[in-house]
Design an enzyme around this catalytic site. Structure first.
Site, PDB file in Angstrom:
ATOM      1  N   ILE A  42      -7.456  12.729   3.056  1.00  0.00           N
ATOM      2  CA  ILE A  42      -7.145  11.513   3.495  1.00  0.00           C
ATOM      3  C   ILE A  42      -7.149  10.383   2.167  1.00  0.00           C
ATOM      4  O   ILE A  42      -8.152  10.541   1.465  1.00  0.00           O
ATOM      5  CB  ILE A  42      -7.778  11.004   4.546  1.00  0.00           C
ATOM      6  N   CYS A  43      -5.945   9.536   2.042  1.00  0.00           N
ATOM      7  CA  CYS A  43      -5.931   8.658   0.808  1.00  0.00           C
ATOM      8  C   CYS A  43      -6.422   9.304  -0.591  1.00  0.00           C
ATOM      9  O   CYS A  43      -5.782  10.218  -0.940  1.00  0.00           O
ATOM     10  CB  CYS A  43      -7.011   7.565   1.241  1.00  0.00           C
ATOM     11  N   GLN A  44      -7.306   8.696  -1.142  1.00  0.00           N
ATOM     12  CA  GLN A  44      -7.816   9.490  -2.363  1.00  0.00           C
ATOM     13  C   GLN A  44      -8.310  10.942  -2.125  1.00  0.00           C
ATOM     14  O   GLN A  44      -8.039  12.027  -2.960  1.00  0.00           O
ATOM     15  CB  GLN A  44      -9.054   8.905  -3.060  1.00  0.00           C
ATOM     16  N   MET A  63      -2.714  12.596   4.472  1.00  0.00           N
ATOM     17  CA  MET A  63      -2.414  11.443   5.150  1.00  0.00           C
ATOM     18  C   MET A  63      -2.588  10.103   4.352  1.00  0.00           C
ATOM     19  O   MET A  63      -3.744  10.048   3.544  1.00  0.00           O
ATOM     20  CB  MET A  63      -3.676  11.398   6.298  1.00  0.00           C
ATOM     21  N   GLY A  89      -6.625  12.847  -0.122  1.00  0.00           N
ATOM     22  CA  GLY A  89      -5.465  13.564  -0.127  1.00  0.00           C
ATOM     23  C   GLY A  89      -5.021  14.085  -1.508  1.00  0.00           C
ATOM     24  O   GLY A  89      -4.331  15.087  -1.908  1.00  0.00           O
TER      25      GLY A  89
END
Length: 355
Positions: A146-148, A170, A150
């Site tokens: 998720i975000c970083q 995501m 990811g």
């Protein structure tokens, strides 16, 4: 009769009286509001390395799916946005669908972690957690970044793909130089060497202030003006306070890892240009051939859709799926719409590749 602005003195008087009632009810309600917290699902620690802990979420029923699903979150916030509260929990939805869900908790770095690098986070902590899960399950692992987190997951897949079965990203940026990436425009102007050499670890308050100033009116004024509308609603007020507590309960960032991330990803756009190195290892997205599901938010101001859609065509996988959802960077996993759509999409995609 309405004036030229569409309201008259009576309208103003009624609005004033209604606001006074809300304020009075709020003053009576506030003493009854207890401290709020996030992270509602029971969990157990199954592995640790220093301050980093791998937790397994415990559902009401044993998991149906044997392959573990590891959530890798960003370093800049606590990971429990995915388990914020009972009616806004991606974790609980996935548990109810039969998944065996785990999360890496990075902890709160202090001065002793000043020199942790991206190699430590990816090839020590993430790799250690994956090995622990493989030992528990006897097979490969599904990863949700998720975000970083990811970005970390993509790099990890490029370096340790054999340990993974499927990868889900995501709100994950790949192209850090899209024209609408406000955070990138800021990060690309920072003298990150001077910043890290001066401060050591990067204070959480500095990072939070930077994020808030990307939308200063919305996040510093409008949000708190809107608070007046819910002062007489205990449940809504608790939801607001829970989100505020999560936002401002942010860890400091290990200085060297921050330096590397800003330079390699924001400033050099390394995933697009193929220049990322983790330790001595080159990261080449074309070597990622496992199935990939890329989920992004259509109104995301931190990771604009084009930044995430840039993943398409850069992977070596022939099984690449892209899905967008209405909402922003946080709304994609806490809004009512997202709670209905995101877990179902993720579950259906993983189920089709469960063999």
């Amino acid at each position: 009769m309405k004036g030229p602005l569409g309201f008259n003195a009576d309208d103003l008087m009624q609005e004033t009286l209604a606001m006074q009632r809300k304020l009075m009810e709020g003053l009576q309600l506030l003493p009854s509001v207890e401290d709020v917290d996030y992270g509602v699902t029971a969990r157990e620690a199954v592995w640790s390395d220093g301050k980093v802990v791998l937790y397994r979420f415990v559902g009401d029923q044993p998991p149906v799916h044997a392959r573990p699903l590891l959530i890798v979150y960003a370093l800049v916030n606590r990971p429990y946005m995915v388990d914020l509260q009972a009616d806004r929990s991606l974790v609980q939805k996935l548990l109810a669908l039969g998944h065996d869900v785990y999360v890496l908790d990075w902890g709160y770095p202090d001065r002793s972690e000043r020199y942790l690098t991206l190699e430590d986070y990816l090839l020590r902590y993430i790799d250690g957690a994956v090995d622990a899960l493989r030992a528990r399950s006897g097979g490969t692992v599904d990863m949700l970044g998720i975000c970083q987190g990811g970005v970390f997951a993509l790099c990890y897949a490029a370096l340790r793909q054999a340990k993974l079965a499927n990868l889900v990203t995501m709100v994950t940026p790949v192209d850090f130089h899209t024209a609408d990436n406000m955070l990138s425009h800021w990060a690309r102007q920072v003298d990150v060497d001077l910043l890290v050499d001066t401060l050591g670890n990067i204070p959480a308050d500095l990072m939070n202030s930077s994020y808030l100033m990307l939308k200063p009116f919305r996040l510093n004024v409008q949000k708190y003006v809107g608070l007046l509308d819910i002062l007489d609603d205990k449940a809504a007020l608790e939801d607001f306070l829970r989100m505020e507590k999560w936002i401002f309960d942010s860890p400091d960032l290990a200085g060297e890892a921050f330096r590397e991330f800003i330079k390699q990803f924001y400033q050099d756009n390394g995933l697009v240009n193929g220049t990322v190195r983790i330790g001595g290892h080159a990261v080449d997205l074309s070597t990622v051939t496992l199935p990939v599901l890329n989920l992004y938010a259509e109104q995301d101001h931190l990771v604009p859709p084009d930044a995430s859609r840039a993943m398409r065509g850069r992977l070596g996988s022939t099984d690449y799926t892209e899905s967008s959802f209405r909402g922003g960077h946080i709304g994609i996993y806490v809004s009512g719409r997202a709670q209905r759509e995101v877990p179902a999409t993720l579950h259906a995609w993983l189920l089709a590749r469960a063999g």
